[in-house]
Design a protein around this motif. Structure first.
Motif, PDB file in Angstrom:
ATOM      1  N   SER A  57     -10.076  20.041 -13.392  1.00 24.84           N
ATOM      2  CA  SER A  57     -10.918  18.895 -13.028  1.00 24.84           C
ATOM      3  C   SER A  57     -10.397  18.074 -11.865  1.00 24.84           C
ATOM      4  O   SER A  57     -10.974  17.042 -11.532  1.00 24.84           O
ATOM      5  CB  SER A  57     -11.094  17.981 -14.254  1.00 24.84           C
ATOM      6  OG  SER A  57     -11.754  18.667 -15.297  1.00 24.84           O
ATOM      7  N   SER A  58      -9.323  18.498 -11.245  1.00 23.51           N
ATOM      8  CA  SER A  58      -8.819  17.736 -10.096  1.00 23.51           C
ATOM      9  C   SER A  58      -8.419  18.662  -8.960  1.00 23.51           C
ATOM     10  O   SER A  58      -7.471  18.409  -8.229  1.00 23.51           O
ATOM     11  CB  SER A  58      -7.609  16.879 -10.508  1.00 23.51           C
ATOM     12  OG  SER A  58      -6.546  17.694 -10.984  1.00 23.51           O
ATOM     13  N   LYS A 268     -14.717   4.543 -13.152  1.00 19.96           N
ATOM     14  CA  LYS A 268     -14.740   5.971 -13.447  1.00 19.96           C
ATOM     15  C   LYS A 268     -15.712   6.236 -14.598  1.00 19.96           C
ATOM     16  O   LYS A 268     -15.872   5.407 -15.492  1.00 19.96           O
ATOM     17  CB  LYS A 268     -13.337   6.432 -13.828  1.00 19.96           C
ATOM     18  CG  LYS A 268     -13.202   7.928 -14.135  1.00 19.96           C
ATOM     19  CD  LYS A 268     -11.769   8.274 -14.462  1.00 19.96           C
ATOM     20  CE  LYS A 268     -11.605   9.734 -14.848  1.00 19.96           C
ATOM     21  NZ  LYS A 268     -11.899  10.653 -13.722  1.00 19.96           N
ATOM     22  N   ASP A 276     -17.820  14.675 -14.038  1.00 16.69           N
ATOM     23  CA  ASP A 276     -16.693  13.999 -13.409  1.00 16.69           C
ATOM     24  C   ASP A 276     -15.668  15.021 -12.928  1.00 16.69           C
ATOM     25  O   ASP A 276     -15.134  15.797 -13.729  1.00 16.69           O
ATOM     26  CB  ASP A 276     -16.045  13.051 -14.432  1.00 16.69           C
ATOM     27  CG  ASP A 276     -15.076  12.064 -13.792  1.00 16.69           C
ATOM     28  OD1 ASP A 276     -14.938  12.091 -12.554  1.00 16.69           O
ATOM     29  OD2 ASP A 276     -14.465  11.278 -14.527  1.00 16.69           O
ATOM     30  N   ARG A 277     -15.411  15.042 -11.624  1.00 13.79           N
ATOM     31  CA  ARG A 277     -14.406  15.942 -11.070  1.00 13.79           C
ATOM     32  C   ARG A 277     -13.816  15.322  -9.814  1.00 13.79           C
ATOM     33  O   ARG A 277     -14.473  14.543  -9.126  1.00 13.79           O
ATOM     34  CB  ARG A 277     -15.018  17.303 -10.748  1.00 13.79           C
ATOM     35  CG  ARG A 277     -14.000  18.452 -10.760  1.00 13.79           C
ATOM     36  CD  ARG A 277     -14.649  19.794 -10.513  1.00 13.79           C
ATOM     37  NE  ARG A 277     -13.732  20.881 -10.833  1.00 13.79           N
ATOM     38  CZ  ARG A 277     -13.927  22.151 -10.507  1.00 13.79           C
ATOM     39  NH1 ARG A 277     -15.029  22.506  -9.857  1.00 13.79           N
ATOM     40  NH2 ARG A 277     -13.063  23.092 -10.825  1.00 13.79           N
ATOM     41  N   ALA A 278     -12.577  15.680  -9.521  1.00 13.27           N
ATOM     42  CA  ALA A 278     -11.881  15.124  -8.357  1.00 13.27           C
ATOM     43  C   ALA A 278     -11.455  16.237  -7.418  1.00 13.27           C
ATOM     44  O   ALA A 278     -11.242  17.372  -7.833  1.00 13.27           O
ATOM     45  CB  ALA A 278     -10.654  14.331  -8.802  1.00 13.27           C
ATOM     46  N   SER A 324     -14.639   5.031  -4.302  1.00 11.01           N
ATOM     47  CA  SER A 324     -14.644   6.279  -5.035  1.00 11.01           C
ATOM     48  C   SER A 324     -15.227   6.113  -6.430  1.00 11.01           C
ATOM     49  O   SER A 324     -14.965   5.126  -7.120  1.00 11.01           O
ATOM     50  CB  SER A 324     -13.217   6.827  -5.157  1.00 11.01           C
ATOM     51  OG  SER A 324     -13.183   7.949  -6.005  1.00 11.01           O
ATOM     52  N   TYR A 325     -15.980   7.117  -6.861  1.00 10.04           N
ATOM     53  CA  TYR A 325     -16.535   7.123  -8.214  1.00 10.04           C
ATOM     54  C   TYR A 325     -15.502   7.577  -9.243  1.00 10.04           C
ATOM     55  O   TYR A 325     -15.831   7.782 -10.410  1.00 10.04           O
ATOM     56  CB  TYR A 325     -17.781   8.015  -8.262  1.00 10.04           C
ATOM     57  CG  TYR A 325     -19.058   7.263  -7.954  1.00 10.04           C
ATOM     58  CD1 TYR A 325     -19.126   6.381  -6.878  1.00 10.04           C
ATOM     59  CD2 TYR A 325     -20.199   7.418  -8.727  1.00 10.04           C
ATOM     60  CE1 TYR A 325     -20.281   5.679  -6.594  1.00 10.04           C
ATOM     61  CE2 TYR A 325     -21.368   6.732  -8.450  1.00 10.04           C
ATOM     62  CZ  TYR A 325     -21.396   5.851  -7.373  1.00 10.04           C
ATOM     63  OH  TYR A 325     -22.549   5.153  -7.096  1.00 10.04           O
ATOM     64  N   LEU A 326     -14.256   7.715  -8.823  1.00 12.14           N
ATOM     65  CA  LEU A 326     -13.166   7.986  -9.755  1.00 12.14           C
ATOM     66  C   LEU A 326     -12.504   6.704 -10.251  1.00 12.14           C
ATOM     67  O   LEU A 326     -11.656   6.745 -11.136  1.00 12.14           O
ATOM     68  CB  LEU A 326     -12.100   8.871  -9.086  1.00 12.14           C
ATOM     69  CG  LEU A 326     -12.525  10.281  -8.707  1.00 12.14           C
ATOM     70  CD1 LEU A 326     -11.415  10.975  -7.939  1.00 12.14           C
ATOM     71  CD2 LEU A 326     -12.902  11.087  -9.945  1.00 12.14           C
ATOM     72  N   THR A 328     -10.427   5.066  -8.596  1.00  7.79           N
ATOM     73  CA  THR A 328      -9.095   5.068  -7.998  1.00  7.79           C
ATOM     74  C   THR A 328      -9.256   5.375  -6.515  1.00  7.79           C
ATOM     75  O   THR A 328     -10.376   5.418  -5.990  1.00  7.79           O
ATOM     76  CB  THR A 328      -8.202   6.158  -8.624  1.00  7.79           C
ATOM     77  OG1 THR A 328      -8.740   7.453  -8.279  1.00  7.79           O
ATOM     78  CG2 THR A 328      -8.142   6.021 -10.149  1.00  7.79           C
ATOM     79  N   PHE A 332     -13.952  11.697  -5.228  1.00  9.74           N
ATOM     80  CA  PHE A 332     -14.873  12.191  -6.256  1.00  9.74           C
ATOM     81  C   PHE A 332     -15.621  13.409  -5.739  1.00  9.74           C
ATOM     82  O   PHE A 332     -16.193  13.380  -4.649  1.00  9.74           O
ATOM     83  CB  PHE A 332     -15.864  11.084  -6.630  1.00  9.74           C
ATOM     84  CG  PHE A 332     -16.905  11.482  -7.638  1.00  9.74           C
ATOM     85  CD1 PHE A 332     -16.600  11.518  -8.981  1.00  9.74           C
ATOM     86  CD2 PHE A 332     -18.192  11.819  -7.241  1.00  9.74           C
ATOM     87  CE1 PHE A 332     -17.559  11.883  -9.925  1.00  9.74           C
ATOM     88  CE2 PHE A 332     -19.162  12.184  -8.166  1.00  9.74           C
ATOM     89  CZ  PHE A 332     -18.833  12.211  -9.524  1.00  9.74           C
TER      90      PHE A 332
END
Length: 456
Positions: A57-58, A268, A276-278, A324-326, A328, A332
């Motif tokens: 996921s990242s 987030k 959800d992924r980075a 960012s939609y993370l 952080t 994203f």
């Protein structure tokens, strides 16, 4: 369980395994088997492999985002970066990725794909029963979804834009964890055919909803298919899949309710996030050094809340990205409803359905503008609406690993987008449709596998 999975992941991501992912690996086959090797034996083992955040996921490739021109580096920051970062920044024709270890986008992407293939091979060995059917199907759907997404993200970075008739080179399609299977490049049409098959096959297997957007669901698969068809310039299909995604989740954040002065105003796993992924962030993209292009920043007029939600002013008067939609500083790379609205709007506009296109666009903008400033946008034709939508796509989907793909597919439509950067007084350019829009595959991958490198 945690110890078993950690051992398994560590084995998967070993340097020896990477060699085998790239092609036939005789030395590995000659080695004595490790009697302590842990083999997944239960559905819980397989689920834990997919739930491994760092592996699954990242790890979206970030090199395409680093290659786009939404940001710039000062001469000093560019000089302080490593050789590979500097070469990516100036669109050099080769040697863009670190070699000899697992620290590059290709290894992240294909390491994740190996896990998908391990799960898909392991499921039949466990067997599907009446008692485990829902879990078994979900696991298969997740593995197919991730593999399809991995190939889509990789194609955007290492392949030229999609064209039905071009015969361009695609990716090596690893569909099994068998180490001894050589890596051979498919055609680009075959690559997209495979990733579309994977994503479509995942839909009936995935649940309608999940407890957290880190797990894929049907809406995520439909969203991924919308992104895939958009990058193929098959706009009717893109719009239909975006619509399917929005039928499940059409929520939009009201930026009027956000604290624009916060370090990271967007939470987030917020209501817009379908999956959800980075991305693996290249160091040049870190907001501490990446300066937002001034021409891009100027596109946000007074009253557009993204001007303060997305950006922070640096002490030297430049701007950094913080939207960012993370939640952080990360990039994203998942699926969110704002992107789906824009894909559906673009499809409507290209089909001449101007009223529907503007309805989607205004639904989004109403949540992005200060309530006292917002006025609905209008267009007389689909062509006029399309230009408005593409402008808002440029502004809304900043730092989402989408711009590189957008440039390539829009240049196929005749947009003529060229990029330029200046370092130490020297101007570097990347003309529209240049072969360098397909980044070179890492040198050690080519050396080990014997695959053909992207032409320059």
């Amino acid at each position: 369980m945690k110890i078993i999975v950690n051992k398994l992941i560590a084995g998967i991501l070993s340097a020896t395994l990477l060699c085998c992912l790239l092609g036939s690996c005789d030395q590995f086959l000659d080695a004595r088997p490790d009697k302590k090797l842990v083999v997944p034996a239960t559905l819980a083992d397989l689920q834990a492999m997919i739930d491994n955040y760092s592996s699954m996921s990242s790890n979206t490739p970030g090199a395409g985002e680093a290659s786009s021109a939404d940001f710039y580096l000062t001469d000093a920051d560019w000089a302080a970066r490593g050789e590979f970062d500097r070469r990516v920044y100036t669109w050099e024709k080769d040697h863009l990725f670190a070699t000899g270890d697992l620290g590059n986008d290709w290894s992240y992407c294909f390491g994740s794909t190996y896990i998908c293939n391990t799960v898909l091979e392991g499921l039949p060995k466990i067997g599907r029963t009446a008692a485990n059917a829902a879990t078994w199907d979900d696991l298969k759907g997740q593995a197919l979804f991730y593999r399809g997404m991995n190939y889509l993200n990789a194609a955007w970075v290492w392949c030229m834009p999609y064209d039905d008739e071009s015969g361009a080179m695609g990716l090596p399609l690893r569909l099994s964890p068998d180490f001894n299977t050589p890596s051979l490049r498919s055609t680009l049409k075959e690559t997209y055919g495979q990733l579309l098959d994977d994503l479509k096959a995942s839909v009936p297997l995935l649940p309608a909803k999940t407890t957290h957007p880190l797990r894929p669901c049907k809406a995520a698969a439909w969203g991924a298919l919308a992104k895939a068809y958009l990058s193929m310039r098959k706009y009717t299909e893109a719009g239909l899949y975006a619509d399917s995604c929005l039928q499940v989740n059409s929520a939009l954040l009201d930026y009027n309710t956000l604290n624009a002065s916060a370090s990271y105003p967007i939470a987030k796993a917020n209501a817009e996030v379908v999956f959800d992924r980075a991305a693996a962030m290249p160091p040049p993209l870190n907001p501490s050094r990446a300066k937002v292009d001034s021409n891009l920043y100027a596109l946000y007029p007074e009253g557009d809340l993204r001007k303060t939600v997305f950006f922070k002013r640096n002490t030297n008067g430049t701007y950094a990205f913080k939207g960012s939609y993370l939640g952080t500083l990360g990039v994203f790379s998942g699926i969110a409803t704002d992107e789906m609205y824009l894909i559906r709007a673009e499809a409507y506009a290209r089909a001449g359905q101007t009223e529907k296109a503007l309805a989607d666009l205004n639904a989004l903008l109403r949540k992005r503008w200060n309530r006292n400033f917002f006025r609905e946008v209008n267009a007389a034709t689909g062509a006029e609406a399309l230009q408005l939508i593409l402008l808002e796509r440029r502004k809304e989907l900043l730092m989402r690993t989408l711009r590189w793909m957008d440039i390539k597919r829009l240049n196929m439509e005749g947009a003529g987008i060229s990029l330029s950067r200046k370092i130490n007084g020297q101007v570097y350019t990347l003309p529209a449709n240049d072969l360098r829009f397909a980044l070179p595959i890492p040198d050690d991958v080519i050396s080990l596998s014997g695959m053909q490198q992207n032409p320059r």
